[in-house]
Design a protein around this motif. Sequence first.
Motif, short mmCIF file in Angstrom:
data_model
loop_
_atom_site.label_atom_id
_atom_site.label_comp_id
_atom_site.label_asym_id
_atom_site.label_seq_id
_atom_site.Cartn_x
_atom_site.Cartn_y
_atom_site.Cartn_z
N GLY A 164 0.83 -1.21 0.00
CA GLY A 164 0.00 0.00 0.00
C GLY A 164 0.87 1.26 0.00
O GLY A 164 0.63 2.20 -0.77
N LEU A 165 1.86 1.26 0.86
CA LEU A 165 2.76 2.42 0.94
C LEU A 165 3.61 2.55 -0.31
O LEU A 165 3.86 3.65 -0.81
CB LEU A 165 3.64 2.31 2.19
N ASN A 178 -1.21 11.03 4.68
CA ASN A 178 -1.00 9.97 3.72
C ASN A 178 -1.04 8.59 4.39
O ASN A 178 -1.80 7.69 3.97
CB ASN A 178 0.36 10.23 3.05
N GLU A 236 2.76 1.55 -3.36
CA GLU A 236 1.96 1.97 -4.51
C GLU A 236 1.82 3.48 -4.58
O GLU A 236 1.85 4.08 -5.64
CB GLU A 236 0.58 1.29 -4.45
N ASN A 237 1.70 4.09 -3.42
CA ASN A 237 1.62 5.53 -3.36
C ASN A 237 2.88 6.18 -3.93
O ASN A 237 2.84 7.14 -4.69
CB ASN A 237 1.45 5.90 -1.88
N LYS A 238 4.03 5.63 -3.58
CA LYS A 238 5.31 6.11 -4.09
C LYS A 238 5.43 5.94 -5.60
O LYS A 238 5.90 6.81 -6.30
CB LYS A 238 6.45 5.28 -3.49
N ASP A 281 -7.60 2.72 5.18
CA ASP A 281 -8.22 2.07 4.02
C ASP A 281 -7.96 0.56 4.03
O ASP A 281 -8.81 -0.24 3.67
CB ASP A 281 -7.66 2.64 2.70
N ILE A 286 -3.88 5.53 4.01
CA ILE A 286 -3.58 4.19 3.50
C ILE A 286 -3.84 3.13 4.57
O ILE A 286 -4.51 2.12 4.31
CB ILE A 286 -2.09 4.12 3.04
N SER A 340 2.78 13.64 5.23
CA SER A 340 3.04 12.21 5.32
C SER A 340 2.12 11.56 6.36
O SER A 340 1.74 10.39 6.22
CB SER A 340 4.51 11.94 5.65
N LYS A 370 3.07 5.61 -7.75
CA LYS A 370 2.14 6.50 -8.45
C LYS A 370 2.81 7.85 -8.68
O LYS A 370 2.82 8.38 -9.78
CB LYS A 370 0.86 6.65 -7.62
N GLU A 371 3.40 8.40 -7.64
CA GLU A 371 4.07 9.71 -7.75
C GLU A 371 5.20 9.68 -8.78
O GLU A 371 5.49 10.68 -9.42
CB GLU A 371 4.66 10.13 -6.40
#
Lengths: 560, 560
Positions: free
Chosen positions: A104-105, A265, A107-109, A272, A269, A262, A111-112
């Motif tokens: 999860g963490l 963020n 995927e956020n990275k 969720d 995550i 952060s 994406k950016e």
Amino acid sequence: MSKKNNNNEKLMIFALGGVGEIGKNMYVIQYANDIVVVDAGLKFPEEDMLGIDIVIPDISYLTENRDKVRGIILTHGHEDHIGGLPYVLKHLNVPVYGTRLTLGLVENKLKEANLLGETKRILINADSELELGTTLKASFFATNHSIPDSVGVCVETPEGAVVHTGDFKFDHTPVNGQYADLQRMAQIGTNGVLALLSDSTNAEKPGFTPSEKNVGIVLEDIFRKASQRVVVATFASNVHRIQQVINAAEVTGRKVAVIGRSMVNVVGIASDLGYLEIPDGMIIEPEEVGKMAADRVVILCTGSQGEPMSALTRMARSTHRKVDILPGDTVIIAATPVPGNEKYVGRTIDELFRLGANVHYSGANSGVHVSGHGSQEELKLMLNLMKPKYFLPIHGEFRMQRRHAVLAESVGIDPDNIFITDIGEVVEIQGGAARKAGKVTAGNVLIDGLGVGDVGNIVLRDRKLLSQDGILVVVVTLSKQDGKIVSGPDIISRGFVYVRESEGLLDEANRIVSSTLQKLMSENVNEWASLKTNVKDALGRFLYEQTRRRPMILPIIMEV
Amino acid sequence: MSKKNNNNEKLMIFALGGVGEIGKNMYVIQYANDIVVVDAGLKFPEEDMLGIDIVIPDISYLTENRDKVRGIILTHGHEDHIGGLPYVLKHLNVPVYGTRLTLGLVENKLKEANLLGETKRILINADSELELGTTLKASFFATNHSIPDSVGVCVETPEGAVVHTGDFKFDHTPVNGQYADLQRMAQIGTNGVLALLSDSTNAEKPGFTPSEKNVGIVLEDIFRKASQRVVVATFASNVHRIQQVINAAEVTGRKVAVIGRSMVNVVGIASDLGYLEIPDGMIIEPEEVGKMAADRVVILCTGSQGEPMSALTRMARSTHRKVDILPGDTVIIAATPVPGNEKYVGRTIDELFRLGANVHYSGANSGVHVSGHGSQEELKLMLNLMKPKYFLPIHGEFRMQRRHAVLAESVGIDPDNIFITDIGEVVEIQGGAARKAGKVTAGNVLIDGLGVGDVGNIVLRDRKLLSQDGILVVVVTLSKQDGKIVSGPDIISRGFVYVRESEGLLDEANRIVSSTLQKLMSENVNEWASLKTNVKDALGRFLYEQTRRRPMILPIIMEV
């Protein structure tokens, strides 16, 4: 389990980051044509890396052997284990394995970094088993750490099992009920461990690291006694700590505002994905803080390291747009300063006290923080669960690795079977016998803004020089015909002295440049390199005599 | 003792340094036309004071009132109490009072600064009584600290007695038999104390600070077990510690080599003055170390803070001219890292371990260091001995002063009578009533090389900018006739990017400067200020887009 090695192939174990340092963890296990990478972290710059944003491992070895790399296994979602991924994946498109919160963490990275689509992400849990190439298999075991969903890895190779603990402690009363899997660790030990790689962070600390639950008790007590607002700053990734803040808020009838990029963020995550249990209506917007009774509010924020731009630092300096600290507010800094940050944290505490807040912080026996890493007794417990033949202390600076080696000896590991390695240093195991076997390329890749690796020693040396005594630019125009000075010398200084108060000095400097040039030209010296060197030397000598400073001197000689 | 105040005069107490900070201690007590100054220290620069060597207090108030200043009383010989003297005395030629060791250390400093002849130095001891002007009297009391001959000061004023503790702990088993004078302190308390100024350094530490003697026991034990050379690094000024190293060497049959400029200096002064008892033949030259059996040698040196140029750091890096660390040597770092130095000390420890040394250092429960400052129970003891009406916590950062205030409240001081001040903030006492009464000029004077106060905010801001992303100098020559570009633009970069790897970027930067200038000139914009601003903006924007860095840009436009 592992079959006997009947050929010339050998097992190689080495770190590309994370040994001899805290940060940028990246470990490599290779057998024949199969490479598995454990973690891909970043490190924050050392104090001599001026202007650098982050540091990642040099992965030349992996890109040169890209067809062999079967994937990157992530042990947990901390920056020093996953923060290098966006840079690594740009050069090495391989599958990434991680537990749910970790992915999860990640995927956020990704994406950016616009890498989400092209990266194969494979969800694992503590029961997963992976085939990695034709010779390697990986299985996992749940650990306790300051973030949920952390695992250790057992890589079975034809030479035997290699166990990587990840970051761990033994928390017998974990906040989320995720216990360390002692039974599986014991089973791995029973099956036989060829080599153990274990977390050395707290190898210098005697005893046991206290349970995260202890912090919850202290938090609840402080919340209960606070007559006004409570502000809690902690590491954004410490989901257990965040859960305990929410729990303490719930039992004391407070709502929680989450502040800091952060923190928002991670809370998003983690909740969720079900790693945070947040009662309905518990979270309020920062804008609502001002409208609520002070004793009904908790502010959960970043800034536990005194970082200049963080939420807590802004509040402490009264420059935060949404929250002011008022006299009588309670502030909890639920973290220990990372070495190097002590002064920043101290300053933040002072500023908060000056605003009239009651500040609780680590170090004054306050109980508001516990480490996520096991202390000496826990490290011995891990060693005794695994009973490895070979031991490699990892994840620590040299003195921590060394202390960990002493602990390993104390529980009966043969000192000849303990390998303290530096980054790139290879431990090779063949036919059950291990030895140090040379080095692969390893080092620091410095990231400054968008530049990856374009800042090196010369640029850093110049930044260091500039930071100490500034720069003087000397501009002179010479005539092409007769070599006479047409205009200048003009001297422009930055970071050297106050120009207004040093006019005499700069006038004299001017005269020295002129006379140096005139003398040279009267001697028919007119190669530019020689003119520049002479101006630099004469001016440098003069300024050092006058000021004991050595500014960078940049002579610019033009011809018209 | 103090007679009642019958006129309009008042007592003023304030700090010019040493509150809200650790370092540059300087306290002022003024009654009517009599000013007495306690200490004149220096501070090491904060991490944002780039290139600065040391920081001293702003003494404008004293130079503006120079005819009233009766003298500077020194409580002990540490740099944060005497290090500012050479700078202060240059502007304020007043008598200096100190005990024998303190004056010995001061004289050395004044000699270097060519101020020895013109400075009146007055030797005091714990029994001295001084008349300072017509209204002030000073007497002293012996204290324990990490340097011998430390005293506290009692200044009698018409308003009452003001007591300044100096730096202190209560060491009931002092190394040199110099006990803290509890009887005199108790007598001062019995006579009545109007205001107490007391050392807050360890106000956050519970309990008692252990005796220096404890370190001696640990040292002797380590010396005895060491099979090769022993290297001890500690603060040069810690004469008690040095004595204990010599004692441990004596009982274990070792000779001592002294290495490092300040260590040699202090050992010389302290033994000349009788503060160190060194058996004949105990001290050997560094050159002799190599000729002696390894288990007969102790090396006493500087470098306990990991300072880059110090003896221990050089040994750790194998760059010391006279001493190499060999595998099996024992190194003792008998000091705690000063906040901010943790990483340097850690690196030195790592390097020593890598060389194969056994390293003992503070923090791992090693017992090789104790503080020279009293902990909470000792601070309470001092408060209860003095029983002051007013209390001013000094010598500490704000959080320490605040904690000290809490301790004072706990022993019964009226919270309204406790004043936590910042530098320059005056506490005024008249007719027995105290209040905060405005501010006098106070601040940091930065010393960089020979420059005193010529580096300020603008210079520091430039150094910070230069240190982050370097500088680009853009040189263009324009024609006076038609304003066309005659030569350039040339771009020179330092500390920005590797030029060789960034040719494309710099070529494009060049084109942007050209086109910006051409466009402006075609619009008949030709004031230099405007040309420069436009070049700076256009280039800055482009570089930020491309690199996310903001180097300093220095446009130089010449006309021919």
